[in-house]
Write a protein that holds these residues in place. Sequence first.
Motif, PDB file in Angstrom:
ATOM      1  N   SER A 197       4.818 -19.299   8.278  1.00  0.00           N
ATOM      2  CA  SER A 197       4.018 -19.021   7.087  1.00  0.00           C
ATOM      3  C   SER A 197       2.583 -19.414   7.401  1.00  0.00           C
ATOM      4  CB  SER A 197       4.542 -19.793   5.869  1.00  0.00           C
ATOM      5  OG  SER A 197       4.602 -21.181   6.130  1.00  0.00           O
ATOM      6  N   VAL A 198       1.640 -18.938   6.583  1.00  0.00           N
ATOM      7  CA  VAL A 198       0.243 -19.336   6.750  1.00  0.00           C
ATOM      8  C   VAL A 198      -0.295 -19.844   5.418  1.00  0.00           C
ATOM      9  CG1 VAL A 198      -0.132 -17.642   8.593  1.00  0.00           C
ATOM     10  CG2 VAL A 198      -0.796 -17.084   6.238  1.00  0.00           C
ATOM     11  N   HIS A 199      -1.242 -20.759   5.514  1.00  0.00           N
ATOM     12  CA  HIS A 199      -1.938 -21.257   4.325  1.00  0.00           C
ATOM     13  C   HIS A 199      -3.339 -20.682   4.323  1.00  0.00           C
ATOM     14  CE1 HIS A 199      -3.335 -23.713   1.095  1.00  0.00           C
ATOM     15  NE2 HIS A 199      -2.262 -24.472   1.086  1.00  0.00           N
ATOM     16  N   ALA A 200      -3.663 -19.947   3.273  1.00  0.00           N
ATOM     17  CA  ALA A 200      -4.979 -19.328   3.151  1.00  0.00           C
ATOM     18  C   ALA A 200      -6.058 -20.389   2.935  1.00  0.00           C
ATOM     19  CB  ALA A 200      -4.966 -18.340   1.988  1.00  0.00           C
ATOM     20  N   TYR A 217     -10.857 -13.656   1.862  1.00  0.00           N
ATOM     21  CA  TYR A 217      -9.991 -14.745   2.325  1.00  0.00           C
ATOM     22  C   TYR A 217      -8.538 -14.290   2.380  1.00  0.00           C
ATOM     23  CZ  TYR A 217     -13.970 -17.854   1.275  1.00  0.00           C
ATOM     24  OH  TYR A 217     -15.203 -18.465   1.229  1.00  0.00           O
ATOM     25  N   PHE A 218      -8.118 -13.531   1.373  1.00  0.00           N
ATOM     26  CA  PHE A 218      -6.744 -13.016   1.369  1.00  0.00           C
ATOM     27  C   PHE A 218      -6.537 -11.988   2.472  1.00  0.00           C
ATOM     28  CE2 PHE A 218      -6.363 -14.848  -2.879  1.00  0.00           C
ATOM     29  CZ  PHE A 218      -5.016 -15.182  -2.949  1.00  0.00           C
ATOM     30  N   LEU A 219      -7.488 -11.077   2.631  1.00  0.00           N
ATOM     31  CA  LEU A 219      -7.353 -10.049   3.662  1.00  0.00           C
ATOM     32  C   LEU A 219      -7.316 -10.668   5.052  1.00  0.00           C
ATOM     33  CD1 LEU A 219      -9.824  -7.388   2.248  1.00  0.00           C
ATOM     34  CD2 LEU A 219      -7.327  -7.157   2.395  1.00  0.00           C
ATOM     35  N   ASP A 220      -8.187 -11.632   5.299  1.00  0.00           N
ATOM     36  CA  ASP A 220      -8.203 -12.309   6.601  1.00  0.00           C
ATOM     37  C   ASP A 220      -6.893 -13.048   6.847  1.00  0.00           C
ATOM     38  OD1 ASP A 220     -10.776 -11.389   6.972  1.00  0.00           O
ATOM     39  OD2 ASP A 220     -11.748 -13.306   6.501  1.00  0.00           O
ATOM     40  N   SER A 221      -6.391 -13.713   5.803  1.00  0.00           N
ATOM     41  CA  SER A 221      -5.142 -14.470   5.934  1.00  0.00           C
ATOM     42  C   SER A 221      -3.962 -13.537   6.177  1.00  0.00           C
ATOM     43  CB  SER A 221      -4.897 -15.303   4.673  1.00  0.00           C
ATOM     44  OG  SER A 221      -5.923 -16.249   4.474  1.00  0.00           O
ATOM     45  N   ALA A 222      -3.937 -12.422   5.469  1.00  0.00           N
ATOM     46  CA  ALA A 222      -2.843 -11.465   5.628  1.00  0.00           C
ATOM     47  C   ALA A 222      -2.847 -10.861   7.032  1.00  0.00           C
ATOM     48  CB  ALA A 222      -2.945 -10.364   4.577  1.00  0.00           C
ATOM     49  N   ARG A 223      -4.031 -10.514   7.526  1.00  0.00           N
ATOM     50  CA  ARG A 223      -4.129  -9.953   8.870  1.00  0.00           C
ATOM     51  C   ARG A 223      -3.632 -10.969   9.904  1.00  0.00           C
ATOM     52  NH1 ARG A 223      -9.206  -9.415   9.089  1.00  0.00           N
ATOM     53  NH2 ARG A 223      -9.659 -11.207  10.408  1.00  0.00           N
ATOM     54  N   THR A 229      -7.890 -11.883 -11.694  1.00  0.00           N
ATOM     55  CA  THR A 229      -8.362 -11.783 -10.310  1.00  0.00           C
ATOM     56  C   THR A 229      -7.202 -11.613  -9.344  1.00  0.00           C
ATOM     57  OG1 THR A 229     -10.295 -13.152 -10.816  1.00  0.00           O
ATOM     58  CG2 THR A 229      -9.694 -12.937  -8.500  1.00  0.00           C
ATOM     59  N   PHE A 230      -6.127 -12.376  -9.551  1.00  0.00           N
ATOM     60  CA  PHE A 230      -4.981 -12.277  -8.656  1.00  0.00           C
ATOM     61  C   PHE A 230      -4.325 -10.902  -8.738  1.00  0.00           C
ATOM     62  CE2 PHE A 230      -0.436 -13.728  -7.657  1.00  0.00           C
ATOM     63  CZ  PHE A 230      -0.620 -13.585  -6.293  1.00  0.00           C
ATOM     64  N   SER A 231      -4.199 -10.353  -9.942  1.00  0.00           N
ATOM     65  CA  SER A 231      -3.640  -9.008 -10.093  1.00  0.00           C
ATOM     66  C   SER A 231      -4.482  -7.985  -9.340  1.00  0.00           C
ATOM     67  CB  SER A 231      -3.560  -8.633 -11.575  1.00  0.00           C
ATOM     68  OG  SER A 231      -2.638  -9.441 -12.257  1.00  0.00           O
ATOM     69  N   TRP A 232      -5.792  -8.111  -9.458  1.00  0.00           N
ATOM     70  CA  TRP A 232      -6.702  -7.203  -8.757  1.00  0.00           C
ATOM     71  C   TRP A 232      -6.571  -7.359  -7.240  1.00  0.00           C
ATOM     72  CZ3 TRP A 232     -11.218  -8.865  -6.005  1.00  0.00           C
ATOM     73  CH2 TRP A 232     -12.015  -7.819  -5.528  1.00  0.00           C
ATOM     74  N   ILE A 233      -6.480  -8.607  -6.776  1.00  0.00           N
ATOM     75  CA  ILE A 233      -6.352  -8.866  -5.338  1.00  0.00           C
ATOM     76  C   ILE A 233      -5.046  -8.275  -4.798  1.00  0.00           C
ATOM     77  CG2 ILE A 233      -5.887 -10.725  -3.670  1.00  0.00           C
ATOM     78  CD1 ILE A 233      -8.158 -12.288  -5.027  1.00  0.00           C
ATOM     79  N   LEU A 234      -3.961  -8.406  -5.528  1.00  0.00           N
ATOM     80  CA  LEU A 234      -2.694  -7.831  -5.076  1.00  0.00           C
ATOM     81  C   LEU A 234      -2.811  -6.323  -4.876  1.00  0.00           C
ATOM     82  CD1 LEU A 234      -0.123  -9.809  -7.260  1.00  0.00           C
ATOM     83  CD2 LEU A 234      -0.367  -9.922  -4.766  1.00  0.00           C
TER      84      LEU A 234
END
Length: 287
Positions: free
Chosen positions: A66-69, A89-95, A127-132
């Motif tokens: 797992s990773v921690h953002a 931050y989410f996109l970088d973490s997901a990649r 914000t979280f809904s939009w990020i998803l």
Amino acid sequence: MIMFGPSGNSEQFYEEGHKHTYEAMAWIKGMGLNAYEYSFGRGVRIGEQTANIVRQEAGKNAIAMSVHAPYFINLATEDEQKRQKNLQYFLDSARAAKWLGADRVIFHPGSCAKLERSAAFHMAKNTFSWILKQLDEAGHGDLTYCPETMGKINQLGDLQEIIQLVRLDDRVIPTIDFGHLHARGRGAINSPEDFEAILKALIDGIGYERTKNMHVHFSTIEYTAMGERQHRTFADEGFGPYFEQLAPMLLKYELEPRIICETKGTMAKDALAMKRMYEKAKREKER
């Protein structure tokens, strides 16, 4: 299957002469552990080539990654520039998660700052809904996103807030940090029944399956009137919560979380201690 492992590399790992995280995969397997969390708390700083080596070693040693953002994430904002930074931050973490072979991205929801709490949380949900949706469009909808319960009073992320974030989307599961809940409750978890109340609230709020497979952070913790002060080790006396009180509740409800130890510097050793506590509770239950 229940899993145990550390967040990052223990002091012992380096004391034994190891230098690179890819070496940690065989090292923790040798201890009897099978999970590892790679922290990007200060920013996502890993190249694809290095991450691929870690992924290969994790695969060889059957380590669940797992990773921690980054800790910089704060979902409680309507400022467009800050929203874009959060998204990055989410996109970088997901990649990076995909490079590492990780299936879960753990993140902190943020803080209220000067906002009234209900208004801050409303912003965070939006914000979280939009990020998803943005993550879906970027091809990262196959990852699991795991908002974490937080330890300081002014931070978003009490148990009910995390339940509400998880309910926004089927792919979201909670990261229940029992040390954080203990700290924000100023020493609130002191018995198996206290742990059970948390598990019941999760089952009622998000259903059995997501509770069964939840992500867990565990450490003993020092706190003040404002909540979390610092993580401690299992060797530090007088600091809760106590995993031996949680273990029988996990067995009672037949839960199989991935449990990541975040004690200070001894996370692999203490993860193994938790595994042994769990195995002891299992033997006692089967008698």
